[in-house]
Design a protein around this motif. Structure first.
Motif, PDB file in Angstrom:
ATOM      1  N   ARG A 182      -2.738  16.182 -12.087  1.00  0.00           N
ATOM      2  CA  ARG A 182      -1.489  15.515 -11.724  1.00  0.00           C
ATOM      3  C   ARG A 182      -1.645  14.771 -10.399  1.00  0.00           C
ATOM      4  N   ASP A 183      -0.971  13.647 -10.298  1.00  0.00           N
ATOM      5  CA  ASP A 183      -1.015  12.829  -9.090  1.00  0.00           C
ATOM      6  C   ASP A 183      -0.308  13.566  -7.958  1.00  0.00           C
ATOM      7  N   THR A 184      -1.001  13.717  -6.830  1.00  0.00           N
ATOM      8  CA  THR A 184      -0.380  14.368  -5.665  1.00  0.00           C
ATOM      9  C   THR A 184       0.499  13.406  -4.870  1.00  0.00           C
ATOM     10  N   LEU A 185       0.402  12.102  -5.179  1.00  0.00           N
ATOM     11  CA  LEU A 185       1.057  11.008  -4.450  1.00  0.00           C
ATOM     12  C   LEU A 185       0.411  10.727  -3.104  1.00  0.00           C
ATOM     13  N   TYR A 186      -0.702  11.420  -2.810  1.00  0.00           N
ATOM     14  CA  TYR A 186      -1.450  11.130  -1.597  1.00  0.00           C
ATOM     15  C   TYR A 186      -2.592  10.171  -1.921  1.00  0.00           C
ATOM     16  N   ARG A 187      -2.918   9.323  -0.948  1.00  0.00           N
ATOM     17  CA  ARG A 187      -3.921   8.288  -1.147  1.00  0.00           C
ATOM     18  C   ARG A 187      -4.875   8.225   0.052  1.00  0.00           C
ATOM     19  N   ILE A 188      -6.065   7.727  -0.211  1.00  0.00           N
ATOM     20  CA  ILE A 188      -6.941   7.213   0.836  1.00  0.00           C
ATOM     21  C   ILE A 188      -6.874   5.706   0.671  1.00  0.00           C
ATOM     22  N   HIS A 189      -6.502   4.994   1.702  1.00  0.00           N
ATOM     23  CA  HIS A 189      -6.238   3.560   1.516  1.00  0.00           C
ATOM     24  C   HIS A 189      -6.586   2.767   2.764  1.00  0.00           C
ATOM     25  N   GLY A 190      -6.514   1.451   2.627  1.00  0.00           N
ATOM     26  CA  GLY A 190      -6.846   0.552   3.716  1.00  0.00           C
ATOM     27  C   GLY A 190      -5.656   0.240   4.610  1.00  0.00           C
ATOM     28  N   THR A 191      -5.956  -0.365   5.750  1.00  0.00           N
ATOM     29  CA  THR A 191      -4.932  -0.833   6.677  1.00  0.00           C
ATOM     30  C   THR A 191      -5.493  -1.988   7.494  1.00  0.00           C
ATOM     31  N   PRO A 192      -4.660  -2.970   7.844  1.00  0.00           N
ATOM     32  CA  PRO A 192      -5.106  -4.039   8.739  1.00  0.00           C
ATOM     33  C   PRO A 192      -4.850  -3.707  10.201  1.00  0.00           C
ATOM     34  N   GLU A 193      -4.480  -2.459  10.511  1.00  0.00           N
ATOM     35  CA  GLU A 193      -4.062  -2.074  11.865  1.00  0.00           C
ATOM     36  C   GLU A 193      -5.106  -1.176  12.523  1.00  0.00           C
ATOM     37  N   PRO A 194      -6.122  -1.758  13.172  1.00  0.00           N
ATOM     38  CA  PRO A 194      -7.178  -0.923  13.769  1.00  0.00           C
ATOM     39  C   PRO A 194      -6.663   0.015  14.850  1.00  0.00           C
ATOM     40  N   TRP A 195      -5.568  -0.351  15.501  1.00  0.00           N
ATOM     41  CA  TRP A 195      -5.017   0.513  16.552  1.00  0.00           C
ATOM     42  C   TRP A 195      -4.534   1.857  16.005  1.00  0.00           C
ATOM     43  N   SER A 196      -4.261   1.937  14.692  1.00  0.00           N
ATOM     44  CA  SER A 196      -3.726   3.176  14.118  1.00  0.00           C
ATOM     45  C   SER A 196      -4.812   4.193  13.785  1.00  0.00           C
ATOM     46  N   ILE A 197      -6.077   3.779  13.835  1.00  0.00           N
ATOM     47  CA  ILE A 197      -7.174   4.692  13.529  1.00  0.00           C
ATOM     48  C   ILE A 197      -7.332   5.687  14.686  1.00  0.00           C
ATOM     49  N   GLY A 198      -7.452   6.958  14.322  1.00  0.00           N
ATOM     50  CA  GLY A 198      -7.533   8.013  15.325  1.00  0.00           C
ATOM     51  C   GLY A 198      -6.185   8.623  15.661  1.00  0.00           C
ATOM     52  N   LYS A 199      -5.134   8.143  15.001  1.00  0.00           N
ATOM     53  CA  LYS A 199      -3.783   8.613  15.300  1.00  0.00           C
ATOM     54  C   LYS A 199      -3.145   9.228  14.058  1.00  0.00           C
ATOM     55  N   ALA A 200      -2.054   9.958  14.274  1.00  0.00           N
ATOM     56  CA  ALA A 200      -1.253  10.508  13.189  1.00  0.00           C
ATOM     57  C   ALA A 200      -0.041   9.606  13.022  1.00  0.00           C
ATOM     58  N   VAL A 201      -0.084   8.730  12.020  1.00  0.00           N
ATOM     59  CA  VAL A 201       0.937   7.690  11.915  1.00  0.00           C
ATOM     60  C   VAL A 201       1.515   7.523  10.521  1.00  0.00           C
ATOM     61  N   SER A 202       0.814   7.968   9.482  1.00  0.00           N
ATOM     62  CA  SER A 202       1.258   7.668   8.124  1.00  0.00           C
ATOM     63  C   SER A 202       2.116   8.792   7.562  1.00  0.00           C
ATOM     64  N   SER A 203       2.591   8.591   6.343  1.00  0.00           N
ATOM     65  CA  SER A 203       3.398   9.608   5.664  1.00  0.00           C
ATOM     66  C   SER A 203       2.510  10.498   4.801  1.00  0.00           C
ATOM     67  N   GLY A 204       1.466  11.022   5.393  1.00  0.00           N
ATOM     68  CA  GLY A 204       0.615  11.974   4.688  1.00  0.00           C
ATOM     69  C   GLY A 204      -0.668  11.392   4.148  1.00  0.00           C
ATOM     70  N   CYS A 205      -0.766  10.075   3.997  1.00  0.00           N
ATOM     71  CA  CYS A 205      -1.976   9.472   3.441  1.00  0.00           C
ATOM     72  C   CYS A 205      -3.054   9.319   4.513  1.00  0.00           C
ATOM     73  N   ILE A 206      -4.276   9.075   4.038  1.00  0.00           N
ATOM     74  CA  ILE A 206      -5.433   8.880   4.911  1.00  0.00           C
ATOM     75  C   ILE A 206      -5.743   7.393   4.929  1.00  0.00           C
ATOM     76  N   ARG A 207      -5.746   6.777   6.109  1.00  0.00           N
ATOM     77  CA  ARG A 207      -5.972   5.333   6.204  1.00  0.00           C
ATOM     78  C   ARG A 207      -7.272   5.014   6.923  1.00  0.00           C
ATOM     79  N   LEU A 208      -7.953   3.983   6.422  1.00  0.00           N
ATOM     80  CA  LEU A 208      -9.152   3.431   7.038  1.00  0.00           C
ATOM     81  C   LEU A 208      -8.915   1.932   7.201  1.00  0.00           C
ATOM     82  N   ILE A 209      -9.605   1.317   8.162  1.00  0.00           N
ATOM     83  CA  ILE A 209      -9.499  -0.137   8.245  1.00  0.00           C
ATOM     84  C   ILE A 209     -10.055  -0.737   6.947  1.00  0.00           C
TER      85      ILE A 209
END
Length: 229
Positions: free
Chosen positions: A171-198
């Motif tokens: 079953r889908d957990t609704l969590y994702r590993i996904h991209g972002t155009p915001e390099p400043w957000s890497i290293g921070k806790a900013v999303s709604s549970g997902c894992i972001r990479l540039i």
């Protein structure tokens, strides 16, 4: 003018000349411009993507978060994804005690998670459909709800250039590993549970991981978690 007057005049000129001579100014110290951080080729622009991706502004991405192949002692098998939430890294195990390491942004307090699951499948330039719970918290997202078909792909889409979908027990957990155009957000806790990479990093991961790969998310003891296993 007599001799006495002439000498007195010379004396006055001499004295006035000493008084009027300006003190030389100290040379101004010109600060050299700070060198611009050199962008490594892995973070160059990607003009041939469906939506051309700009070069990463590495002035907003500390070098410790840059993608790197590293020694990584682990008992997990090759192909496993390990999300080190406390240290803000994702490791893709590439061989015995070796991994590719990516800097990540993680879920903010209250929306983070941990446990074991499966990276079921991947998508290029995915649509984003916020879950109903998120729409309830943020009514401005209603136009992108599941009922309305989500947000079309593009550089402004919160999932970025690629998304990896995490399932548990089929079953889908609704969590994702996904991209972002915001390099400043890497290293921070900013999303709604997902894992972001540039975006450049999530494309690299997408191209090297395989559907069905196990994923292990290490909990951060400083944050609340939803344990998915």
């Amino acid at each position: 003018m007599g001799r006495r007057g002439f000498l007195a005049g010379l004396s006055a000129l001499a004295v006035s000349g000493c008084v009027a001579t300006p003190k030389p100014e100290a040379p101004k110290v010109v600060e050299p411009p700070k060198p611009r951080r050199v962008v490594p080729p892995m973070y160059y622009a990607m003009p041939n993507e469906r939506f051309p991706i700009p070069e990463v502004d590495v002035s907003h991405l500390e070098e410790r978060w840059w993608r790197k192949d590293v020694d990584y002692p682990t008992s997990e098998r090759k192909g496993t994804l390990i999300v080190d939430t406390p240290n803000r890294y994702l490791y893709h195990v590439t061989g015995p005690n070796r991994a590719t390491r990516y800097g990540i942004g993680v879920g903010r307090d209250g929306f983070s998670w941990a446990g074991r699951a499966i990276m079921a499948y991947r998508r290029e330039w995915p649509r984003w459909t916020p879950p109903n719970e998120m729409v309830a918290r943020r009514p401005e997202l209603e136009p992108y709800s599941i009922a309305n078909g989500g947000m079309p792909p593009g550089l402004r889409n919160p999932l970025g250039a690629r998304a990896l979908y995490i399932h548990l027990n089929g079953r889908d957990t609704l969590y994702r590993i996904h991209g972002t155009p915001e390099p400043w957000s890497i290293g921070k806790a900013v999303s709604s549970g997902c894992i972001r990479l540039i975006n450049q990093d999530v494309i690299h991961l997408h191209d090297n991981v395989r559907d069905g790969s196990p994923i292990v998310v290490i909990p951060d003891p400083k944050m609340q978690h939803l344990l998915v296993s």
